[in-house]
Design a protein around this motif. Structure first.
Motif, PDB file in Angstrom:
ATOM      1  N   ASN A 135     -12.678   8.649 -14.361  1.00  5.06           N
ATOM      2  CA  ASN A 135     -13.711   8.653 -15.473  1.00  5.06           C
ATOM      3  C   ASN A 135     -13.221   9.474 -16.699  1.00  5.06           C
ATOM      4  OD1 ASN A 135     -16.074   7.151 -14.092  1.00  5.06           O
ATOM      5  ND2 ASN A 135     -15.654   8.532 -12.615  1.00  5.06           N
ATOM      6  N   PHE A 136     -12.240   9.945 -16.666  1.00  6.73           N
ATOM      7  CA  PHE A 136     -11.655  10.639 -17.827  1.00  6.73           C
ATOM      8  C   PHE A 136     -11.836   9.740 -19.046  1.00  6.73           C
ATOM      9  CE2 PHE A 136      -8.348  11.653 -20.868  1.00  6.73           C
ATOM     10  CZ  PHE A 136      -8.682  13.030 -21.116  1.00  6.73           C
ATOM     11  N   TRP A 137     -11.327   8.611 -19.099  1.00  4.44           N
ATOM     12  CA  TRP A 137     -11.212   7.835 -20.426  1.00  4.44           C
ATOM     13  C   TRP A 137     -12.525   7.373 -20.885  1.00  4.44           C
ATOM     14  CZ3 TRP A 137      -7.251   8.529 -23.036  1.00  4.44           C
ATOM     15  CH2 TRP A 137      -6.098   9.100 -22.551  1.00  4.44           C
ATOM     16  N   ALA A 138     -13.488   7.267 -19.813  1.00  8.26           N
ATOM     17  CA  ALA A 138     -14.591   6.888 -20.160  1.00  8.26           C
ATOM     18  C   ALA A 138     -15.435   7.965 -20.834  1.00  8.26           C
ATOM     19  CB  ALA A 138     -15.507   6.417 -19.101  1.00  8.26           C
ATOM     20  N   VAL A 139     -15.275   9.153 -20.478  1.00  6.18           N
ATOM     21  CA  VAL A 139     -15.955  10.558 -21.126  1.00  6.18           C
ATOM     22  C   VAL A 139     -15.332  10.734 -22.262  1.00  6.18           C
ATOM     23  CG1 VAL A 139     -16.270  12.932 -20.940  1.00  6.18           C
ATOM     24  CG2 VAL A 139     -16.377  11.513 -19.016  1.00  6.18           C
ATOM     25  N   LEU A 140     -14.052  10.563 -22.639  1.00  2.95           N
ATOM     26  CA  LEU A 140     -13.368  10.888 -23.652  1.00  2.95           C
ATOM     27  C   LEU A 140     -13.616   9.782 -24.744  1.00  2.95           C
ATOM     28  CD1 LEU A 140     -11.213  12.597 -25.179  1.00  2.95           C
ATOM     29  CD2 LEU A 140      -9.458  10.938 -24.403  1.00  2.95           C
ATOM     30  N   THR A 141     -13.860   8.517 -24.514  1.00  2.41           N
ATOM     31  CA  THR A 141     -14.158   7.613 -25.481  1.00  2.41           C
ATOM     32  C   THR A 141     -15.639   7.606 -26.204  1.00  2.41           C
ATOM     33  OG1 THR A 141     -12.626   6.052 -24.319  1.00  2.41           O
ATOM     34  CG2 THR A 141     -14.422   5.038 -25.814  1.00  2.41           C
ATOM     35  N   ALA A 142     -16.500   7.989 -24.897  1.00  2.39           N
ATOM     36  CA  ALA A 142     -17.689   8.194 -25.411  1.00  2.39           C
ATOM     37  C   ALA A 142     -17.969   9.477 -26.278  1.00  2.39           C
ATOM     38  CB  ALA A 142     -18.729   8.459 -24.176  1.00  2.39           C
ATOM     39  N   GLY A 143     -17.383  10.543 -26.016  1.00  5.48           N
ATOM     40  CA  GLY A 143     -17.334  11.638 -26.770  1.00  5.48           C
ATOM     41  C   GLY A 143     -16.361  11.588 -28.128  1.00  5.48           C
ATOM     42  N   VAL A 144     -15.655  10.898 -28.189  1.00  6.66           N
ATOM     43  CA  VAL A 144     -14.830  10.736 -29.330  1.00  6.66           C
ATOM     44  C   VAL A 144     -15.935   9.752 -30.204  1.00  6.66           C
ATOM     45  CG1 VAL A 144     -12.797   9.542 -30.539  1.00  6.66           C
ATOM     46  CG2 VAL A 144     -12.458  11.292 -28.630  1.00  6.66           C
ATOM     47  N   THR A 145     -16.267   8.825 -29.838  1.00  4.94           N
ATOM     48  CA  THR A 145     -17.372   8.039 -30.604  1.00  4.94           C
ATOM     49  C   THR A 145     -18.484   8.668 -31.061  1.00  4.94           C
ATOM     50  OG1 THR A 145     -16.659   6.236 -29.156  1.00  4.94           O
ATOM     51  CG2 THR A 145     -18.645   5.960 -30.514  1.00  4.94           C
ATOM     52  N   VAL A 146     -19.160   9.686 -30.406  1.00  2.00           N
ATOM     53  CA  VAL A 146     -20.346  10.252 -30.787  1.00  2.00           C
ATOM     54  C   VAL A 146     -19.996  11.694 -31.837  1.00  2.00           C
ATOM     55  CG1 VAL A 146     -22.203  11.884 -30.152  1.00  2.00           C
ATOM     56  CG2 VAL A 146     -21.561   9.533 -28.702  1.00  2.00           C
ATOM     57  N   VAL A 147     -18.763  12.267 -31.352  1.00  2.00           N
ATOM     58  CA  VAL A 147     -18.436  13.458 -32.228  1.00  2.00           C
ATOM     59  C   VAL A 147     -17.749  12.753 -33.682  1.00  2.00           C
ATOM     60  CG1 VAL A 147     -16.839  15.328 -32.242  1.00  2.00           C
ATOM     61  CG2 VAL A 147     -18.137  15.037 -30.314  1.00  2.00           C
ATOM     62  N   GLY A 148     -16.992  11.899 -33.388  1.00  4.12           N
ATOM     63  CA  GLY A 148     -16.353  11.359 -34.646  1.00  4.12           C
ATOM     64  C   GLY A 148     -17.627  10.793 -35.555  1.00  4.12           C
ATOM     65  N   LEU A 149     -18.476   9.879 -34.931  1.00  2.00           N
ATOM     66  CA  LEU A 149     -19.656   9.468 -35.758  1.00  2.00           C
ATOM     67  C   LEU A 149     -20.330  10.572 -36.505  1.00  2.00           C
ATOM     68  CD1 LEU A 149     -20.985   6.985 -36.845  1.00  2.00           C
ATOM     69  CD2 LEU A 149     -22.421   6.840 -34.828  1.00  2.00           C
ATOM     70  N   GLN A 150     -20.653  11.567 -35.668  1.00  2.84           N
ATOM     71  CA  GLN A 150     -21.299  12.801 -36.235  1.00  2.84           C
ATOM     72  C   GLN A 150     -20.389  13.502 -37.452  1.00  2.84           C
ATOM     73  OE1 GLN A 150     -22.961  15.345 -33.562  1.00  2.84           O
ATOM     74  NE2 GLN A 150     -24.018  16.636 -35.092  1.00  2.84           N
ATOM     75  N   ALA A 151     -19.194  13.405 -37.278  1.00  3.06           N
ATOM     76  CA  ALA A 151     -18.208  14.310 -38.249  1.00  3.06           C
ATOM     77  C   ALA A 151     -18.369  13.229 -39.404  1.00  3.06           C
ATOM     78  CB  ALA A 151     -16.888  14.190 -37.758  1.00  3.06           C
ATOM     79  N   PHE A 152     -18.223  12.081 -39.335  1.00  5.64           N
ATOM     80  CA  PHE A 152     -18.415  11.223 -40.520  1.00  5.64           C
ATOM     81  C   PHE A 152     -19.955  11.216 -41.232  1.00  5.64           C
ATOM     82  CE2 PHE A 152     -19.852   6.997 -42.413  1.00  5.64           C
ATOM     83  CZ  PHE A 152     -18.959   6.850 -43.126  1.00  5.64           C
ATOM     84  N   GLN A 153     -20.772  11.362 -40.340  1.00  7.98           N
ATOM     85  CA  GLN A 153     -22.040  11.656 -41.086  1.00  7.98           C
ATOM     86  C   GLN A 153     -22.121  12.793 -41.710  1.00  7.98           C
ATOM     87  OE1 GLN A 153     -25.356  13.085 -38.704  1.00  7.98           O
ATOM     88  NE2 GLN A 153     -26.746  12.639 -40.342  1.00  7.98           N
ATOM     89  N   GLY A 154     -21.438  13.833 -41.326  1.00  6.22           N
ATOM     90  CA  GLY A 154     -21.379  15.256 -42.027  1.00  6.22           C
ATOM     91  C   GLY A 154     -20.512  15.002 -43.115  1.00  6.22           C
TER      92      GLY A 154
ATOM     93  N   HIS B  34     -15.590  16.205 -12.304  1.00  3.38           N
ATOM     94  CA  HIS B  34     -14.760  17.245 -11.656  1.00  3.38           C
ATOM     95  C   HIS B  34     -15.184  17.650 -10.567  1.00  3.38           C
ATOM     96  CE1 HIS B  34     -11.475  19.946 -11.267  1.00  3.38           C
ATOM     97  NE2 HIS B  34     -12.560  20.875 -11.394  1.00  3.38           N
ATOM     98  N   PHE B  35     -16.807  18.110 -10.589  1.00  4.56           N
ATOM     99  CA  PHE B  35     -17.312  18.526  -9.535  1.00  4.56           C
ATOM    100  C   PHE B  35     -17.336  17.583  -8.440  1.00  4.56           C
ATOM    101  CE2 PHE B  35     -21.123  20.310  -7.153  1.00  4.56           C
ATOM    102  CZ  PHE B  35     -20.584  21.270  -6.750  1.00  4.56           C
ATOM    103  N   ALA B  36     -17.736  16.012  -9.028  1.00  4.21           N
ATOM    104  CA  ALA B  36     -17.934  14.882  -7.972  1.00  4.21           C
ATOM    105  C   ALA B  36     -16.694  14.500  -7.365  1.00  4.21           C
ATOM    106  CB  ALA B  36     -18.769  14.096  -8.696  1.00  4.21           C
ATOM    107  N   GLY B  37     -15.443  15.118  -7.946  1.00  2.00           N
ATOM    108  CA  GLY B  37     -13.917  14.634  -7.550  1.00  2.00           C
ATOM    109  C   GLY B  37     -13.875  13.289  -8.072  1.00  2.00           C
ATOM    110  N   ALA B  38     -14.328  12.932  -9.205  1.00  2.00           N
ATOM    111  CA  ALA B  38     -14.331  11.702  -9.717  1.00  2.00           C
ATOM    112  C   ALA B  38     -13.707  11.632 -11.298  1.00  2.00           C
ATOM    113  CB  ALA B  38     -15.247  10.684  -9.694  1.00  2.00           C
ATOM    114  N   LEU B  39     -13.124  12.720 -11.563  1.00  2.00           N
ATOM    115  CA  LEU B  39     -12.791  13.068 -12.977  1.00  2.00           C
ATOM    116  C   LEU B  39     -11.573  11.927 -13.355  1.00  2.00           C
ATOM    117  CD1 LEU B  39     -13.053  14.265 -15.676  1.00  2.00           C
ATOM    118  CD2 LEU B  39     -11.643  16.143 -14.872  1.00  2.00           C
ATOM    119  N   GLY B  40     -10.648  11.605 -12.711  1.00  2.00           N
ATOM    120  CA  GLY B  40      -9.378  11.214 -12.745  1.00  2.00           C
ATOM    121  C   GLY B  40      -9.604   9.608 -12.930  1.00  2.00           C
TER     122      GLY B  40
END
Length: 133
Positions: A85-104, A77-83
Motif C-alpha cells: 500500500n506504499f504507493w497508494a498512500v504516497l499518491t494520496a499524500g502527494v495529491t492532497v499536499v500538492g493541491l494544498q501547496a498550490f492553494q497556498g 506498517h503496523f498491519a504488515g501491509a505497507l509494502g
C-alpha cells in the motif's frame, strides 16, 4: 520526503516496536478498513481544499496533512501491509499536499498582487499634480 523514504524502507532505520508496546496497542485494524479510510481521506481532503480555493480563503494547516500521511504509513506498517500500500498512500499524500501547496501559492500570490495594487494607488494619490505650462 523523509517520511516517505522511511516508509519505502519499511521504517528499517527506526527501532522495531517491542512486544510490550504491540500488546498495549492491540491488534491492528483490518487492512481493508485502512484502505477505505485512505480513500475517504484523499477524497475529502481534495474536496475541502478545492472548496477553500473556490471561496478564496486562506489555506489550511499543511502540517496536519503530513500528520495524516504519517498516520496512514504507520497504520499500514503496523498491519504488515505497507509494502502493498506504499504507493497508494504516497499518491494520496502527494495529491492532497500538492493541491494544498498550490492553494497556498495561489492565495498568497493574489494577496501580494492586491497589496501591490493598493500601494500603487497610494503612491498615485500622494503625488502632487504635474504642473504643465
Amino acid at each position: 520526503m523523509l517520511l516517505s523514504i522511511l516508509a519505502f524502507r519499511n521504517f528499517d532505520l527506526l527501532p522495531p516496536l517491542s512486544e510490550g508496546v504491540r500488546r498495549i496497542l492491540g491488534p491492528s485494524p483490518p487492512v481493508r478498513l485502512i484502505q477505505v479510510a485512505l480513500v475517504v481521506y484523499g477524497f475529502s481532503g481534495t474536496v475541502l481544499i478545492l472548496a477553500r480555493m473556490a471561496r478564496g480563503t486562506a489555506p489550511g494547516n499543511a502540517w496536519l496533512q503530513l500528520g495524516y500521511l504519517a498516520a496512514f504509513f504507520g497504520f499500514f506498517h503496523f498491519a504488515g501491509a505497507l509494502g502493498e500500500n506504499f504507493w497508494a498512500v504516497l499518491t494520496a499524500g502527494v495529491t492532497v499536499v500538492g493541491l494544498q501547496a498550490f492553494q497556498g501559492w495561489s492565495h498568497w500570490s493574489e494577496q501580494a498582487r492586491e497589496e501591490q495594487d493598493r500601494l500603487a494607488r497610494l503612491e498615485g494619490a500622494k503625488r502632487p499634480p504635474d504642473l504643465v505650462s
